[in-house]
Design an enzyme around this catalytic site. Structure first.
Site, short mmCIF file in Angstrom:
data_model
loop_
_atom_site.label_atom_id
_atom_site.label_comp_id
_atom_site.label_asym_id
_atom_site.label_seq_id
_atom_site.Cartn_x
_atom_site.Cartn_y
_atom_site.Cartn_z
N HIS A 200 -4.32 -6.09 -10.88
CA HIS A 200 -3.03 -5.51 -10.54
C HIS A 200 -1.98 -5.80 -11.61
CE1 HIS A 200 -3.56 -3.79 -6.55
NE2 HIS A 200 -4.33 -4.81 -6.24
N HIS B 70 0.82 -1.21 0.00
CA HIS B 70 0.00 0.00 0.00
C HIS B 70 0.85 1.26 0.00
CE1 HIS B 70 -3.88 -2.15 1.55
NE2 HIS B 70 -3.64 -2.35 0.27
#
Length: 419
Positions: free
Chosen positions: A394, A260
């Site tokens: 992703h 993150h």
């Protein structure tokens, strides 16, 4: 894979660009059987099949709607039909027609008691917005209506004007709001709001995304040595020990989540491009800091003497969960590419090649296709946290971000300048 100093970086070479595009197309081909007819996108297995026992999740359906909208813009045969089916499901069985919003998941088989979760999560709803924006750019039937509905729910049910952030989870009829607040949902809300402002032309969405990013970067990350607190109570007080007994949770792991920090770095660069490079200098400065901290903490040599990105660390930067997730490596690729684009600093081009070599050696599945979603600390395929290969979101982004300018929306870039 490092190029000699006299040559251009690999990331800038036309040949590498062609390879990235071909890999993106391969990903889209791998997951082309993702749709459960009339239900949405199912959980993709290691060989491209479906695990129907896991039900049909809104977040996966949204990610596949987004991915195959991009596939439509890339001209991939069959992509439009998959995106259309996914968006149709988001307007159909995944949508709660009684109370509004979207269920977390529904059974893959109608009327089955297994797989139904009627909670309403900001994380999933942010992805509904993203699916709508990408679908609009690709001209997918129903995407305009989906985006209209999703923006209304995100605005009225999840956005808290007082804090400038999004709350996390409601029950089915919106009568009970969880006390938990989280950064993960707000991170994906920033991604969605960037795309929404671009597609609708309404600048308030970009301003809202900027406000969220300012809080996360300057008020929280900077005060914790650029490690981002992920979990909060209802007053937005950090819960640094949250899930200490469930450290490898899929969506709410304990400690600082390395991936993150890397992902936020990239989002800040998209914001910088959106508002005009240098308009908010803290965006690029913070992106550098977040990326540097995450790489310093996260890129580790394990006891098996192989390197990789750990999943989480404690608040001093020591690894907690050493499992290596594909999405972290994917975001490292995308963020290194974005930092090189934004700054021209060759250290990021060198990082890009380092991460690419790692991805090619360990994550790309040359036998069955797609990327392994999880590796153990020996860099061998594992399935403790992420069994199968649930979606391609992703990995697809990692392959395409290096090919387009920094902007609010990948789909908008591709709609303007097809690859």
């Amino acid at each position: 894979m490092n190029a000699p100093a006299s040559q251009q970086p690999l990331i800038a070479s036309p040949e590498h660009g062609e390879w990235l595009r071909s890999q993106a197309v391969d990903l889209l081909h791998f997951a082309q059987g993702c749709i459960v007819p009339g239900r949405g996108a199912g959980w993709v297995t290691n060989d491209g099949g479906l695990d129907l026992s896991r039900g049909v999740h809104t977040w996966i359906t949204c990610r596949m709607a987004h991915s195959y909208s991009i596939g439509t813009l890339l001209g991939v045969p069959g992509a439009r039909e998959i995106a259309t089916d996914a968006i149709s499901a988001l307007l159909g069985p995944l949508h709660d027609d009684t109370h509004g919003g979207w269920y977390a998941s529904i059974p893959a088989v109608p009327d089955s008691p297994e797989g139904f979760d009627n909670t309403k999560a900001a994380y999933a709803h942010a992805f509904v917005v993203l699916a709508g924006t990408s679908g609009v750019r690709a001209g997918i039937e129903g995407a305009d209506r989906l985006l209209e509905l999703a923006l209304e729910v995100l605005e009225t049910r999840f956005f808290d004007a007082e804090s400038g952030l999004h709350v996390d989870e409601w029950n089915a009829d919106w009568s009970d709001l969880s006390d938990y607040r989280g950064v993960n949902a707000n991170m994906h809300a920033v991604e969605a709001l960037l795309a929404a402002g671009d597609v609708t032309g309404d600048a308030k969405y970009h301003e809202r995304a900027l406000g969220i990013a300012r809080i996360v970067a300057l008020e929280w990350a900077a005060k914790h040595s650029w490690r981002i607190p992920e979990h909060f109570d209802s007053d937005w007080t950090p819960l640094l020990e949250f899930n200490a007994d469930r450290k490898d949770d899929q969506f709410k792991p304990y400690g600082a989540t390395v991936g993150h920090g890397i992902e936020w770095a990239r989002l800040l660069l998209h914001l910088d491009a959106t508002f005009g490079t240098g308009t908010h200098p803290w965006l690029v400065d913070s992106a550098r800091e977040l990326y540097a901290r995450a790489v310093t903490d996260g890129w580790r040599l394990s006891s098996h003497r192989v390197s990789g990105f750990v999943y989480t660390t404690d608040w001093s930067g020591e690894p907690v969960v050493e499992t290596r997730m594909h999405w972290v490596a994917a975001e490292a690729l995308a963020s290194a590419a974005a930092l090189f684009t934004a700054t021209g600093d060759t250290i990021y081009a060198e990082d890009y090649e380092r991460w690419l070599e790692h991805v090619q050696q360990y994550f790309m599945d040359s036998e069955l296709g797609s990327w392994h979603h999880e590796l153990d600390s020996a860099n061998q395929p594992a399935a403790e946290v992420w069994p199968g290969k649930p979606d391609i979101y992703h990995a697809l982004g990692a392959l395409l971000v290096p090919l387009v300018p920094l902007s609010p929306s990948l789909a908008s870039d591709l709609s303007r300048s097809p690859l």
